[in-house]
Scaffold this motif. Structure first.
Motif, short mmCIF file in Angstrom:
data_model
loop_
_atom_site.label_atom_id
_atom_site.label_comp_id
_atom_site.label_asym_id
_atom_site.label_seq_id
_atom_site.Cartn_x
_atom_site.Cartn_y
_atom_site.Cartn_z
N HIS A 1 -9.04 56.15 45.81
CA HIS A 1 -8.94 54.86 45.12
C HIS A 1 -10.29 54.14 45.10
CE1 HIS A 1 -7.18 51.19 43.61
NE2 HIS A 1 -7.62 50.51 44.65
N VAL A 2 -11.01 54.15 46.21
CA VAL A 2 -12.30 53.47 46.28
C VAL A 2 -13.29 54.09 45.30
CG1 VAL A 2 -14.31 53.08 47.76
CG2 VAL A 2 -12.02 52.60 48.63
N GLN A 3 -13.26 55.41 45.16
CA GLN A 3 -14.15 56.06 44.21
C GLN A 3 -13.89 55.58 42.79
OE1 GLN A 3 -13.52 60.25 44.83
NE2 GLN A 3 -14.98 60.38 46.53
N ILE A 4 -12.64 55.42 42.45
CA ILE A 4 -12.29 54.93 41.11
C ILE A 4 -12.73 53.48 40.94
CG2 ILE A 4 -10.35 54.31 39.62
CD1 ILE A 4 -8.97 56.86 40.54
N MET A 5 -12.46 52.65 41.94
CA MET A 5 -12.83 51.24 41.85
C MET A 5 -14.35 51.07 41.72
SD MET A 5 -10.03 49.42 41.87
CE MET A 5 -9.32 50.79 40.93
N ALA A 6 -15.10 51.92 42.41
CA ALA A 6 -16.56 51.81 42.38
C ALA A 6 -17.14 52.23 41.04
CB ALA A 6 -17.16 52.66 43.49
N GLY B 1 1.65 60.86 46.89
CA GLY B 1 0.65 60.89 45.83
C GLY B 1 -0.69 61.36 46.37
N TYR B 2 -1.33 62.27 45.64
CA TYR B 2 -2.62 62.83 46.06
C TYR B 2 -3.63 62.73 44.94
CZ TYR B 2 -0.14 64.86 50.04
OH TYR B 2 0.61 65.03 51.18
N PHE B 3 -4.88 62.43 45.31
CA PHE B 3 -5.95 62.34 44.33
C PHE B 3 -6.56 63.69 44.01
CE2 PHE B 3 -5.66 57.87 45.36
CZ PHE B 3 -6.00 57.24 44.18
N ALA B 4 -6.17 64.74 44.72
CA ALA B 4 -6.68 66.08 44.47
C ALA B 4 -5.50 67.04 44.28
CB ALA B 4 -7.56 66.56 45.62
#
Length: 340
Positions: free
Chosen positions: A21-26, A110-113
């Motif tokens: 989530h932080v990667q997307i927000m950044a 839920g997984y981001f990968a």
């Protein structure tokens, strides 16, 4: 449409959720600046311009939250933002749930990968559970952060984009802990009525006809799945051996596929949009996941009509029902006779 920041309570799970989530927000970029930037590809500029209009329509006409969600953009460079993993026992349609702070209990991880989702699915399968993994196009943090538009949301037409924005903003409007069926059906109702209103407002009559045809096929599909769930429920509640239940389960799913082919080829005149769902291995987890998003939608749409298509009145009525205890909530929604 599922939250990508919920899942099991292990430290590694929370770590991947937070990191993803932080990667997307950044990586967020302001939509207005991208539209004005001459280096922005024309196709992307057109999509973002449409998204901006849809986003404003959501607040102005559907009384959805006026905030910074969906006013920024991120190209995530993959086909799904998260992968949701559903699980259910071999002889039960009751999905397994996972519980955590803020979001309550939900019937998926839920997984981001994709790799992490697959590994989780393999482990759940080892435990004897039916497992279903599906890619997710968008997710909501329920207003805890300013959710961006994602490249995955822009890959279809503007009607699809509008449906995602309206759906995810609806979760910010009303969300009830530990009741995914209520939450998702409410969001689908806002999405459905909102898209109809938006298409009428922009004068896209052909788009509205296509959308209504899609909704009719969706209702047909959910009806087929519901009938099979009822048949399987009777099997699982019967006094049969495991071998007999397994055989009856296979027979019921084979019958579901046969009914689908008949409906596709005759009633739908060969429309094949649901082929991939039926070509995959169908199990209790997949059937349970479908129920989460569709079972209570007709009741919410009926309540919307009772509220004279007035969104603030509708939300107030939904809120009153949401404040009930969970065992009473579904029955109250089904039995409601007036908006107020």
């Amino acid at each position: 449409m599922a939250s990508g920041v919920t899942g099991c309570t292990s430290i590694s799970y929370y770590a991947q959720s937070l990191e993803g989530h932080v990667q997307i927000m950044a990586a967020r970029e302001n939509v207005g600046k991208l539209i004005d930037d001459p280096s922005t590809p024309e196709a992307l500029r057109t999509k973002l311009t449409s998204a901006g209009s849809i986003r404003q329509f959501a607040s102005d006409e559907l009384a959805l939250p006026e905030n910074n969600s969906y006013r920024s953009y991120v190209d995530i460079g993959r086909d799904a933002v998260t992968w949701a993993v559903f699980a259910a026992p071999q002889f039960s349609l009751m999905p397994r749930t996972w519980c955590f702070p803020v979001f309550g209990c939900v019937p998926y991880q839920g997984y981001f990968a994709r790799k992490s989702a697959t590994e989780s699915a393999v482990e759940l399968h080892r435990q004897g559970l039916d497992v279903y993994v599906t890619g997710v196009t968008a997710y909501s943090t329920l207003g805890w952060s300013s959710d961006p538009l994602l490249s995955t949301m822009l890959r279809q037409d503007d009607t699809y984009l509008a449906s995602l924005i309206f759906h995810e903003l609806a979760h910010q409007r009303i969300y009830v802990d530990d009741d995914s069926a209520f939450n998702e059906a409410f969001a689908v109702a806002v999405e459905t009525t909102g898209v109809r209103k938006w298409l009428r407002a922009v004068g896209d009559h052909a788009g509205l006809r296509r959308y209504e045809a899609d909704r009719k096929r969706s209702a047909d599909f959910l009806g087929l799945v519901s009938k099979t769930r009822d048949e399987l429920r009777q099997v699982y509640e019967s006094f049969r051996t495991s071998e007999q239940m397994a055989a009856a389960k296979t027979a019921a799913i084979d019958k579901l596929r046969m009914r689908y082919r008949q409906m596709r080829d005759k009633r739908w005149a060969g429309y094949r949009g649901y082929d991939a769902w039926f070509d995959a291995r169908i199990n209790n987890a997949q059937l349970a996941a479908t129920a989460v998003y569709g079972e209570q939608v007709p009741a919410f749409l009926r309540l919307f009509d009772l509220c004279s298509s007035d969104y603030p009145r509708f939300y107030a009525s939904v809120r009153r029902i949401a404040n009930m205890q969970k065992p009473s909530r579904a029955e109250a929604l089904k039995a409601v006779a007036t908006c107020d």
